[in-house]
Structure formats: C-alpha cells, structure tokens
Write an enzyme that holds these catalytic residues in place. Structure first.
Site, mmCIF file in Angstrom:
data_model
loop_
_atom_site.group_PDB
_atom_site.id
_atom_site.type_symbol
_atom_site.label_atom_id
_atom_site.label_comp_id
_atom_site.label_asym_id
_atom_site.label_seq_id
_atom_site.Cartn_x
_atom_site.Cartn_y
_atom_site.Cartn_z
ATOM 1 N N TYR A 383 -1.930 53.584 21.583
ATOM 2 C CA TYR A 383 -1.980 52.123 21.714
ATOM 3 C C TYR A 383 -0.610 51.541 22.056
ATOM 4 O O TYR A 383 -0.489 50.636 22.899
ATOM 5 C CB TYR A 383 -2.599 51.505 20.456
ATOM 6 C CG TYR A 383 -1.741 50.599 19.630
ATOM 7 C CD1 TYR A 383 -1.398 49.328 20.067
ATOM 8 C CD2 TYR A 383 -1.293 50.993 18.370
ATOM 9 C CE1 TYR A 383 -0.616 48.490 19.284
ATOM 10 C CE2 TYR A 383 -0.525 50.172 17.585
ATOM 11 C CZ TYR A 383 -0.181 48.919 18.046
ATOM 12 O OH TYR A 383 0.591 48.094 17.270
ATOM 13 N N ALA A 386 0.285 52.528 25.753
ATOM 14 C CA ALA A 386 -0.537 51.774 26.706
ATOM 15 C C ALA A 386 -0.126 50.310 26.738
ATOM 16 O O ALA A 386 -0.077 49.681 27.806
ATOM 17 C CB ALA A 386 -2.014 51.915 26.341
ATOM 18 N N CYS A 387 0.187 49.738 25.576
ATOM 19 C CA CYS A 387 0.600 48.334 25.540
ATOM 20 C C CYS A 387 1.968 48.135 26.189
ATOM 21 O O CYS A 387 2.205 47.116 26.839
ATOM 22 C CB CYS A 387 0.611 47.821 24.106
ATOM 23 S SG CYS A 387 -1.039 47.507 23.447
ATOM 24 N N ALA A 388 2.877 49.109 26.032
ATOM 25 C CA ALA A 388 4.165 49.011 26.717
ATOM 26 C C ALA A 388 3.953 48.887 28.225
ATOM 27 O O ALA A 388 4.573 48.044 28.899
ATOM 28 C CB ALA A 388 5.026 50.235 26.395
#
Length: 431
Positions: A383, A386-388
């Site tokens: 998570y 992916a968020c980065a």
C-alpha cells in the site's frame, strides 16, 4: 517437427493476458522456475497455484491483492518498477471477463473452490460511519502494534505527509518541519487552547505544547494510540498542558477552542457525513479561531475512492476511507460557515514521505514480521509503495486548508500576507 511445448510461465502469460498489459512489461516467473518476458526486467513471481485461483475468482485488483498478502505472489526486483509497469492492473477496480481465464486455467489444473481471503482482509458491517463502525475501521488500521508503527514511521511517530526542506533531508527533520508549519499557520501562542482531532500518537500535541505553550486536547478513537500518546506526554513532562482522550470528536460537546487541527483524519469521515464533521468543527472553534485541515484527496474524479468498493485499500488498509477532489472538500468546509484563507498543496512531499516509510519497513523487515505478522507487513509494503507512485503520477494529492471562523465584524488576526511561513521555525530534532 512438432512445436515445443509451452512452459508453465508461457501458459501463465496466456492465462493472465486479460489481466496484465498486452505487451508484457515484466518477467513472469512460475512456481516451477520457468520464466517469460523481457530479459533483465523485474519479475512478478507466482509462488503457488492458489494465486491463480484467486485471480480466477476475482480477476481484478482484489484478486491480485489477496495473492500478494497471502505470500503466493511476490516481486523479484524493484517493487516500484513492477508497480509502474503494471499500473493499469494496480489501479483497476472493475472485474474482467473470466471466460478466457477459466479456459486456460482448466488446462493448468488450477480450477477449484475459491480460497478463503487472508485473515488481514476485513469487510465492515453495520451503518457506515456510525460511531461503532468507525471505531472498528480505525482499530483495524491503527491498533496493529505501536512498535510496528515505530519501525515504519521512525521516532517522530507522525503518520501523515511530512514537509521536506529538501529531497535529501531525513524524514525526522521533514516531520518536525511539518508539525512546526501547522503550528505557525494556526498562529499558536501561549494561553491558547488547541484541539487536535485524530491526534495519533500525540506528536503534534506535544510539539504545540512544548514549543508554543498552548493547552492541547487530543482526541483519538484508537485505544493503542491513546495509550502511547499519554505515555509520550508524560515523558515530555507536559501533562499539565496536554490531555489525550479516547474520544470521538462528535462527543466533545460544548467546549470551545482557539485553534483546531485535523491532520490525516478527514479521509476517514466519508463524503455523506463530511458536512456534519465540518459543522462540528465550526461549532467547537471560537469566532476568529483558525482550522488547519490536512487531507489526502483524489486529483481527478476518476481516481476518487469511496469506502464501499471491494478494493485492496478498502479491504486491507483503510476500511470506509474516502478520497475526493479538493474542490469537494473546500465547498463542504465553506458551507459550514468557515472562510478558507489559504490552501497549500503538498503532493510531492507525500511521495517522499511514503518512500522513506517503505525504506524503513524493508530495512527492518524481519522485526516488522515478528511484530505484525507477514501478511500485515506485506499489506503495508504494497500500500505504501503503490501510494507513493500515486502521488508521483498525479493520481492523488494532499492539501492543507487554513480556514477561520469569521468574526461578526469581519476582522481577524490573520496576517495580510503569508508571513507565518517567514517566521523562525523551532529547532529540528537532533538525530
């Protein structure tokens, strides 16, 4: 001369063609060691046939996520590079036609009953954003292990976007500068009373009391956060200035504050109840007081996330979380009676923050697994990485909105210019 029999990896490529991008941008490695794909590229490793069964039953982001969390799917090489190359899969929320998948799967002998989801998956029940359901959602994410969070976040224990003076700064320095930026925007001074909504482990409350002399009430509905926050307040010698409550902000009642901060909390509120959230904060703030609302938002309507979709983030990370574009948030805040006086976008800062957290997690991987379990550690690694990338590629943004509760005569103490940013910051931590 007959054609060579396709390897397991080649057959898997055919099986996953409806899921993966058409031109395979990565290597695909099967459980028997066979590979297909461009030489030198990072590899998506399918360790167990059960991963394919999950994708058959959920040919979408959720099926792949379940296989990842269960350890049946892995990456050999740079995780960020793999995620970028299969971004269309990572962000897909809809299912694809499973007929072709089923035909290929039968030939590989992987058809069977749907495997149970990993135990880290949660499906919420009850009325959305009721106080009981919100407590359950927050507990799922935050009551993991304070020691686990310390490994990931570092000594600051700040779980929101940092404010980086430069890309090569430490995350500790960047988090200190973020806390100080908030205090300066709020114009804090001795004798004032401040409310920290969603106080986490108490970092902002301690910073505001120690450096600005304000009296602080911090509220959280995470029991583990409250316990550690109280301990940190006591260790800092600030119990006379800081009170940490295990309390929902909706239960505060008739108290009034000179300043309110809400950092990384409003994403949990939900669009349907956001007007109530903004109205309560308006009621709690004295006329002339300032609100600092720091919130992640979708950069585009197509990237907006609602809490009822069966996605990786909703099932494993932030149950009932909602990300909406900035204009929606700003409108709801102003509709409550606030006047927005400043907005600062921090999108690149969150990408740097998340990459620092991923590095911390990977550096302390074995300890993280011991503290939170392998599945939970895998959830956090995926998570955050992916968020980065979502912040780097402009899918997500994060914004600090500074608003005031107007005085009847329209006057306020806010400077005519953004002079709060020109003030002398407090000294950064010595690490």
């Amino acid at each position: 001369m007959s054609a060579a029999t396709p390897s397991t990896a080649e057959r898997l490529h055919a099986l996953l063609r409806p899921v993966l991008p058409p031109d395979l941008p990565i290597r695909l490695r099967a459980w028997d060691g066979s590979e297909v794909g461009p030489a030198g590229a990072p590899a998506l490793v399918i360790r167990d046939k059960r991963a394919l069964r999950r994708v058959l039953w959920q040919p979408s982001q959720l099926g792949l996520a379940r296989a990842w969390v269960a350890g049946e799917l892995d990456v050999d090489g740079d995780l960020y590079e793999v995620l970028l190359r299969i971004a269309s899969v990572v962000w897909r929320e809809e299912k694809v036609n499973a007929v072709r998948l089923l035909r290929e799967a039968m030939s590989l002998g992987i058809v069977g009953r749907q495997p149970a989801p990993p135990p880290e998956e949660i499906v919420m029940s009850g009325r959305r954003h009721s106080r009981g359901r919100d407590r359950g959602a927050i507990s799922h994410h935050y009551d993991v292990s304070n020691d686990f969070y310390r490994l990931v976040l570092g000594p600051s224990m700040v779980y929101s976007c940092a404010y980086w003076p430069s890309a090569d700064a430490t995350v500790e320095r960047a988090q200190h500068d973020k806390l100080d930026l908030i205090c300066r925007k709020l114009g804090l001074r001795p004798g004032q009373r401040m409310l920290v909504v969603g106080c986490g482990w108490g970092s902002l409350a301690v910073h505001a009391a120690r450096h600005y002399g304000v009296s602080v009430v911090g509220v959280t509905i995470s029991r583990e956060q409250a316990e550690l926050a109280r301990k940190r307040v006591a260790e800092a010698g600030l119990t006379e200035l800081v009170e940490i409550r295990l309390q929902d902000y909706r239960e505060i009642g008739a108290e009034r504050f000179d300043a309110i901060s809400s950092v990384g909390m409003a994403e949990h509120v939900g669009t349907a109840t956001y007007a109530e959230y903004a109205a309560i904060l308006f009621h709690l703030l004295r006329p002339g007081g300032r609100l600092l609302n720091h919130q992640i938002g979708a950069r585009h309507t197509s990237a907006a996330a609602t809490g009822d979709k069966p996605t990786f983030i909703n099932r494993y990370v932030f149950p009932d979380g909602e990300l909406v574009p900035l204009p929606v948030t700003a409108t709801l805040i102003e509709n409550a009676g606030f006047e927005i006086r400043d907005v600062e976008a921090l999108r690149p800062h969150y990408a740097l923050t998340l990459r620092a957290w991923v590095t911390n997690l990977e550096t302390h991987w074995d300890e993280a697994v011991t503290l939170a379990g392998a599945g939970r550690a895998r959830v956090w690694r995926l998570y955050m990485a992916a968020c980065a990338l979502a912040f780097e590629t402009d899918r997500l943004g994060v914004n600090q909105i500074l608003a005031i509760r107007p005085l009847p005569d329209g006057h306020d103490a806010l400077p005519l210019t953004r002079s709060w940013l020109a003030g002398t910051p407090t000294a950064p931590p010595a690490h």
